[in-house]
Design a protein around this motif. Structure first.
Motif, PDB file in Angstrom:
ATOM      1  N   ARG A  32      21.642  -6.742  25.473  1.00  0.00           N
ATOM      2  CA  ARG A  32      21.384  -5.749  24.433  1.00  0.00           C
ATOM      3  C   ARG A  32      19.879  -5.595  24.281  1.00  0.00           C
ATOM      4  NH1 ARG A  32      24.668  -1.969  21.648  1.00  0.00           N
ATOM      5  NH2 ARG A  32      23.648  -1.454  19.668  1.00  0.00           N
ATOM      6  N   LEU A  33      19.385  -4.370  24.347  1.00  0.00           N
ATOM      7  CA  LEU A  33      17.947  -4.130  24.253  1.00  0.00           C
ATOM      8  C   LEU A  33      17.531  -3.984  22.795  1.00  0.00           C
ATOM      9  CD1 LEU A  33      17.402  -1.605  27.178  1.00  0.00           C
ATOM     10  CD2 LEU A  33      17.299  -4.095  27.208  1.00  0.00           C
ATOM     11  N   CYS A  34      16.333  -4.475  22.489  1.00  0.00           N
ATOM     12  CA  CYS A  34      15.831  -4.421  21.111  1.00  0.00           C
ATOM     13  C   CYS A  34      14.408  -3.872  21.091  1.00  0.00           C
ATOM     14  CB  CYS A  34      15.857  -5.807  20.473  1.00  0.00           C
ATOM     15  SG  CYS A  34      15.346  -5.780  18.720  1.00  0.00           S
ATOM     16  N   LEU A  35      14.217  -2.845  20.299  1.00  0.00           N
ATOM     17  CA  LEU A  35      12.901  -2.245  20.060  1.00  0.00           C
ATOM     18  C   LEU A  35      12.443  -2.645  18.668  1.00  0.00           C
ATOM     19  CD1 LEU A  35      10.614  -0.183  20.803  1.00  0.00           C
ATOM     20  CD2 LEU A  35      12.076   1.581  19.764  1.00  0.00           C
ATOM     21  N   ALA A  36      11.233  -3.183  18.559  1.00  0.00           N
ATOM     22  CA  ALA A  36      10.672  -3.588  17.268  1.00  0.00           C
ATOM     23  C   ALA A  36       9.667  -2.550  16.796  1.00  0.00           C
ATOM     24  CB  ALA A  36      10.003  -4.953  17.372  1.00  0.00           C
ATOM     25  N   GLY A  37       9.797  -2.134  15.541  1.00  0.00           N
ATOM     26  CA  GLY A  37       8.847  -1.211  14.941  1.00  0.00           C
ATOM     27  C   GLY A  37       8.024  -1.913  13.881  1.00  0.00           C
ATOM     28  N   VAL A  38       6.731  -1.611  13.821  1.00  0.00           N
ATOM     29  CA  VAL A  38       5.826  -2.217  12.844  1.00  0.00           C
ATOM     30  C   VAL A  38       5.258  -1.099  11.970  1.00  0.00           C
ATOM     31  CG1 VAL A  38       3.717  -3.550  12.499  1.00  0.00           C
ATOM     32  CG2 VAL A  38       5.253  -4.116  14.405  1.00  0.00           C
ATOM     33  N   LEU A  39       5.571  -1.151  10.688  1.00  0.00           N
ATOM     34  CA  LEU A  39       5.135  -0.125   9.743  1.00  0.00           C
ATOM     35  C   LEU A  39       4.301  -0.779   8.660  1.00  0.00           C
ATOM     36  CD1 LEU A  39       5.367   2.869   8.903  1.00  0.00           C
ATOM     37  CD2 LEU A  39       7.445   2.257   7.661  1.00  0.00           C
ATOM     38  N   ALA A  40       3.046  -0.334   8.517  1.00  0.00           N
ATOM     39  CA  ALA A  40       2.143  -1.002   7.571  1.00  0.00           C
ATOM     40  C   ALA A  40       1.276  -0.004   6.808  1.00  0.00           C
ATOM     41  CB  ALA A  40       1.261  -1.999   8.316  1.00  0.00           C
ATOM     42  N   SER A  41       1.839   1.164   6.519  1.00  0.00           N
ATOM     43  CA  SER A  41       1.086   2.147   5.741  1.00  0.00           C
ATOM     44  C   SER A  41       2.057   2.988   4.934  1.00  0.00           C
ATOM     45  CB  SER A  41       0.251   3.047   6.659  1.00  0.00           C
ATOM     46  OG  SER A  41       1.063   4.039   7.258  1.00  0.00           O
ATOM     47  N   ASP A  42       1.510   3.812   4.036  1.00  0.00           N
ATOM     48  CA  ASP A  42       2.324   4.726   3.237  1.00  0.00           C
ATOM     49  C   ASP A  42       2.340   6.126   3.829  1.00  0.00           C
ATOM     50  OD1 ASP A  42       2.885   2.752   1.328  1.00  0.00           O
ATOM     51  OD2 ASP A  42       0.995   3.140   0.276  1.00  0.00           O
ATOM     52  N   ASP A  43       1.847   6.271   5.063  1.00  0.00           N
ATOM     53  CA  ASP A  43       1.768   7.577   5.698  1.00  0.00           C
ATOM     54  C   ASP A  43       3.169   8.190   5.841  1.00  0.00           C
ATOM     55  OD1 ASP A  43       0.144   9.576   7.411  1.00  0.00           O
ATOM     56  OD2 ASP A  43       1.777   8.984   8.760  1.00  0.00           O
ATOM     57  N   ALA A  44       3.363   9.380   5.306  1.00  0.00           N
ATOM     58  CA  ALA A  44       4.684  10.015   5.307  1.00  0.00           C
ATOM     59  C   ALA A  44       5.166  10.305   6.725  1.00  0.00           C
ATOM     60  CB  ALA A  44       4.634  11.307   4.487  1.00  0.00           C
ATOM     61  N   GLY A  45       4.242  10.734   7.594  1.00  0.00           N
ATOM     62  CA  GLY A  45       4.616  11.023   8.975  1.00  0.00           C
ATOM     63  C   GLY A  45       5.115   9.791   9.707  1.00  0.00           C
ATOM     64  N   SER A  46       4.465   8.648   9.450  1.00  0.00           N
ATOM     65  CA  SER A  46       4.884   7.396  10.078  1.00  0.00           C
ATOM     66  C   SER A  46       6.283   6.993   9.628  1.00  0.00           C
ATOM     67  CB  SER A  46       3.883   6.279   9.748  1.00  0.00           C
ATOM     68  OG  SER A  46       2.623   6.543  10.310  1.00  0.00           O
ATOM     69  N   HIS A  47       6.541   7.151   8.325  1.00  0.00           N
ATOM     70  CA  HIS A  47       7.861   6.798   7.798  1.00  0.00           C
ATOM     71  C   HIS A  47       8.941   7.704   8.388  1.00  0.00           C
ATOM     72  CE1 HIS A  47       7.124   3.823   4.468  1.00  0.00           C
ATOM     73  NE2 HIS A  47       5.882   4.183   4.752  1.00  0.00           N
ATOM     74  N   GLN A  48       8.637   8.997   8.529  1.00  0.00           N
ATOM     75  CA  GLN A  48       9.603   9.923   9.105  1.00  0.00           C
ATOM     76  C   GLN A  48       9.869   9.597  10.575  1.00  0.00           C
ATOM     77  OE1 GLN A  48      11.397  12.885   7.600  1.00  0.00           O
ATOM     78  NE2 GLN A  48      12.450  12.020   9.366  1.00  0.00           N
ATOM     79  N   TYR A  49       8.799   9.294  11.312  1.00  0.00           N
ATOM     80  CA  TYR A  49       8.942   8.967  12.725  1.00  0.00           C
ATOM     81  C   TYR A  49       9.752   7.680  12.899  1.00  0.00           C
ATOM     82  CZ  TYR A  49       7.558   8.697  17.666  1.00  0.00           C
ATOM     83  OH  TYR A  49       7.571   8.658  19.040  1.00  0.00           O
ATOM     84  N   ALA A  50       9.527   6.711  12.027  1.00  0.00           N
ATOM     85  CA  ALA A  50      10.301   5.464  12.085  1.00  0.00           C
ATOM     86  C   ALA A  50      11.782   5.735  11.854  1.00  0.00           C
ATOM     87  CB  ALA A  50       9.770   4.470  11.057  1.00  0.00           C
ATOM     88  N   HIS A  88      12.152  -6.393  23.401  1.00  0.00           N
ATOM     89  CA  HIS A  88      11.853  -5.811  24.713  1.00  0.00           C
ATOM     90  C   HIS A  88      10.808  -4.693  24.652  1.00  0.00           C
ATOM     91  CE1 HIS A  88      16.015  -7.472  24.885  1.00  0.00           C
ATOM     92  NE2 HIS A  88      15.492  -8.036  25.957  1.00  0.00           N
ATOM     93  N   GLY A  89      10.549  -4.182  23.472  1.00  0.00           N
ATOM     94  CA  GLY A  89       9.541  -3.145  23.313  1.00  0.00           C
ATOM     95  C   GLY A  89       8.990  -3.157  21.906  1.00  0.00           C
ATOM     96  N   ILE A  90       7.730  -2.707  21.760  1.00  0.00           N
ATOM     97  CA  ILE A  90       7.053  -2.711  20.455  1.00  0.00           C
ATOM     98  C   ILE A  90       6.453  -1.333  20.208  1.00  0.00           C
ATOM     99  CG2 ILE A  90       5.197  -3.718  19.067  1.00  0.00           C
ATOM    100  CD1 ILE A  90       5.396  -6.207  20.924  1.00  0.00           C
ATOM    101  N   ILE A  91       6.723  -0.785  19.023  1.00  0.00           N
ATOM    102  CA  ILE A  91       6.056   0.439  18.588  1.00  0.00           C
ATOM    103  C   ILE A  91       5.393   0.174  17.243  1.00  0.00           C
ATOM    104  CG2 ILE A  91       8.295   1.298  17.727  1.00  0.00           C
ATOM    105  CD1 ILE A  91       7.147   4.128  17.926  1.00  0.00           C
ATOM    106  N   VAL A  92       4.115   0.498  17.149  1.00  0.00           N
ATOM    107  CA  VAL A  92       3.359   0.345  15.906  1.00  0.00           C
ATOM    108  C   VAL A  92       3.088   1.749  15.369  1.00  0.00           C
ATOM    109  CG1 VAL A  92       1.283  -0.576  14.815  1.00  0.00           C
ATOM    110  CG2 VAL A  92       2.282  -1.749  16.800  1.00  0.00           C
ATOM    111  N   TYR A  93       3.403   1.962  14.092  1.00  0.00           N
ATOM    112  CA  TYR A  93       3.257   3.302  13.523  1.00  0.00           C
ATOM    113  C   TYR A  93       1.856   3.471  12.937  1.00  0.00           C
ATOM    114  CZ  TYR A  93       8.222   3.615  14.302  1.00  0.00           C
ATOM    115  OH  TYR A  93       9.459   3.632  14.909  1.00  0.00           O
TER     116      TYR A  93
END
Length: 304
Positions: A32-50, A88-93
């Protein structure tokens, strides 16, 4: 009123097709593949993209783990994700800090898990595999997501000559890219030039020409040279216009366009005028969630 010449190409239809292809590829994995997202701001665009990322991962069968952090803890957490064999993958917003500290964070993400392809530090020749017997493998060569999404669109439109080798499939095309940022315009210029196109890369400093070097012994075969051309010159010469600068200075005047041109808008604002379809054969108003399809495609390339 003039009759529109071309059609509007909506990325959502292509994205759905790509999600089906991704699902088929994912089902073939034994783990099973797992993508980790890191969210550390109040940016509305980042929250929507997440949220879009979460929904898409659920659609195609990838686990998505989103962690909300204080900005001061992001670097430490990225390092922990790098070492975690279940990730297996990391995305930082981004943005997080909105300055050079964000660039430093991008370079912390391990190349083997950098699904956004934003780490600009030279990669080690080999990267350690974090599961199973100790061994090593080559780091994947990935393309940033927006640039990859544009490549998907151009394949869908059909400008590639599939009969030719990969480095020649765009040799009949001149393409204007209005944006030369490190995460969009520059990697896209190098990608399409590497496939044979002549690229007119435009930003505030002027127009650069990207093209394949004819010397077969060069390692980096894509070369760039400064020119004296203007934005108008670059647009007039091109059969494909890709615009991604959210500023009125770089708005494309329809009078500059060649009849039958293909126009792709990457910007958050409308860089083409409403009458663009009176001249263009295809108009793509946005890349939309194709960027997430590109992200997941990169994830699969990381684990292959």
């Amino acid at each position: 009123m003039p009759t529109p010449l071309g059609e509007t190409v909506l990325p959502e239809r292509l994205a759905r097709s790509m999600y089906d292809q991704l699902s088929d590829r994912i089902r073939k994995f034994s783990k099973r593949l797992c993508l980790a997202g890191v969210l550390a701001s109040d940016d509305a665009g980042s929250h929507q993209y997440a949220e879009w990322t979460r929904e898409t991962c659920q659609t195609v069968g990838v686990d998505f783990c989103l962690v909300r952090l204080s900005p001061r803890n992001v670097a430490t957490y990225i390092k922990a994700l790098n070492a975690n064999p279940c990730i297996h993958g990391i995305i930082v917003y981004y943005p997080i800090f909105g300055d050079s500290r964000d660039e430093a964070l991008k370079n912390i993400v391990n190349h083997a898990k950098d699904v956004e392809a934003l780490n600009r530090e030279p990669s080690l020749q080999f990267l350690e595999v974090t599961e199973g017997p100790e061994q090593a493998r080559l780091a994947p060569t990935l393309v940033p997501c927006t640039a990859k999404a544009v490549e998907f669109i151009l394949h869908h439109i059909g400008i590639y000559d599939q009969r030719l080798p990969a480095t020649q499939q765009l040799r009949e095309w001149e393409i204007c890219i209005i944006n030369r940022s490190d995460v969009v315009g520059l990697p896209l210029a190098r990608l399409l030039a590497g496939q044979g196109a002549r690229i007119y890369s435009v930003d505030i400093t002027g127009v650069q020409l990207f093209h394949l070097d004819s010397d077969p012994y060069r390692v980096d075969k894509v070369q760039s040279v400064a020119t004296q051309w203007t934005l108008q010159d670059a647009v007039r010469m091109s059969g494909v216009i890709i615009s991604g600068v959210p500023h009125s200075t770089f708005k494309v005047d329809t009078k500059w366009l060649r009849r039958g041109v293909i126009c792709v808008n990457l910007s958050s604002c409308k860089n083409f005028k409403p009458d663009v379809l009176e001249i263009s054969s295809k108009f793509v108003p946005r890349v939309g969630n194709l960027t997430i399809a590109a992200l997941l495609n990169n994830l699969l390339d990381c684990v292959n």
